[in-house]
Design an enzyme around this catalytic site. Structure first.
Site, PDB file in Angstrom:
ATOM      1  CD  GLU A   1      10.400  -8.672  -3.934  1.00 45.98           C
ATOM      2  OE1 GLU A   1      10.963  -9.396  -4.777  1.00 45.98           O
ATOM      3  OE2 GLU A   1       9.315  -8.976  -3.392  1.00 45.98           O
TER       4      GLU A   1
ATOM      5  CG  HIS B   1      12.880 -12.427  -3.387  1.00 48.08           C
ATOM      6  ND1 HIS B   1      11.719 -12.737  -4.050  1.00 48.08           N
ATOM      7  CD2 HIS B   1      12.807 -13.088  -2.202  1.00 48.08           C
ATOM      8  CE1 HIS B   1      10.978 -13.540  -3.315  1.00 48.08           C
ATOM      9  NE2 HIS B   1      11.624 -13.772  -2.186  1.00 48.08           N
TER      10      HIS B   1
ATOM     11  CG  ASP C   1      12.714 -12.233   5.464  1.00 49.70           C
ATOM     12  OD1 ASP C   1      12.207 -13.120   6.178  1.00 49.70           O
ATOM     13  OD2 ASP C   1      13.181 -12.469   4.339  1.00 49.70           O
TER      14      ASP C   1
ATOM     15  CG  ASN D   1      11.391 -11.826  -7.620  1.00 51.97           C
ATOM     16  OD1 ASN D   1      12.016 -12.425  -6.748  1.00 51.97           O
ATOM     17  ND2 ASN D   1      10.610 -10.783  -7.344  1.00 51.97           N
TER      18      ASN D   1
END
Length: 260
Positions: free
Chosen positions: A143, A138, A67, A136
């Site tokens: 996400e 990801h 990314d 979370n």
């Protein structure tokens, strides 16, 4: 999915490096998927040590970053291209032209995303993808709510992710709101996935994606469908796993010839 629980981050990094070294020595032209963040750093440190001390060579290896932030100028200290160079590729003998990353500065982001997918295919696909996991759930910057079949695309960062990443910047105001990330479908195309995580802060995310339901609410849970996933974590990250004793038993009695 194999879950391996080890005493410390150093041992986590060494075991993941073993898998990469075995791959590179058996296939010098291997394609690696490269992650950033804190979790993979012990892997890169160990690979650099093996390069310096044991002659582990990466001259024919290709690397594809997971990314990149959108909007950071080329050469920015916290751009993931620079992080990958600084933490890994500049420390070994991989050719600079063999290291690829999504283009977060492109005028045509959609076109750049498509081109990145095509570049991965042209290289023969990723042989081993290194991953971390966010608090979370990801992976990459997929996400919660991301399509489980998604491909490389632009995403808006969750506020929790921006807060988590603000430690790398002077303030949260400097953390971009948008990123380009390989999609969950892109990650799932890798032939082997090695996810590493350390620390109690990752314990709930590990529990959710390893033992919880497969759901877009926890993007990493898609890895339950992957045919060859290795999860390497320390004791602190394993504290919420109901099956921790079973995972320890399975790894402790694994045939040596089986490898990772």
């Amino acid at each position: 999915m194999e879950v391996i629980i080890l005493p410390s981050s150093k041992e986590v990094g060494a075991l993941a490096a073993d898998a990469i070294e075995d791959l590179v020595r058996s296939k010098p032209t291997a394609v690696l998927g490269l992650a950033t963040g804190s979790s993979p750093l012990p892997i890169y440190d160990e690979l650099a040590r093996r390069h310096d001390e044991a002659g582990l060579s990466f001259t024919q290896v290709h690397g594809f970053a997971l990314d990149e932030y959108v909007g950071l100028p080329a050469g920015h200290f916290e751009s993931y291209r620079e992080v990958i160079r600084r933490e890994f590729t500049n420390r070994v003998d991989v050719a600079a032209e063999n290291v690829h990353g999504p283009d977060g500065t492109a005028a045509d982001i959609l076109g750049a995303c498509h081109a990145y997918e095509e570049a991965i295919k042209a290289a023969g696909g990723v042989d081993l993808q290194i991953l971390g996991v966010g608090t979370n759930g990801h992976i990459g910057f997929n996400e919660p709510g991301s399509s489980l079949a998604s491909r490389t695309r632009i995403k808006t960062l969750a506020e929790q992710t921006r807060q988590d990443n603000s430690r790398f910047f002077d303030s949260i105001d400097q953390v971009p709101h948008h990123v380009v990330t390989q999609g969950l479908g892109t990650i799932m195309d890798a032939r082997h996935v090695v996810l590493v995580a350390v620390g109690a802060g990752k314990a709930q995310a590990i529990r959710d994606f390893v033992e919880g339901p497969v759901s877009a609410a926890c993007p990493a849970s898609v890895l339950q469908f992957h045919p060859h996933v290795t999860i390497v974590i320390d004791e602190a990250a394993a504290t919420r796993l109901a099956g921790a004793d079973s995972y320890r038993h399975a790894f402790g009695n694994k045939p040596a010839w089986q490898g990772l």
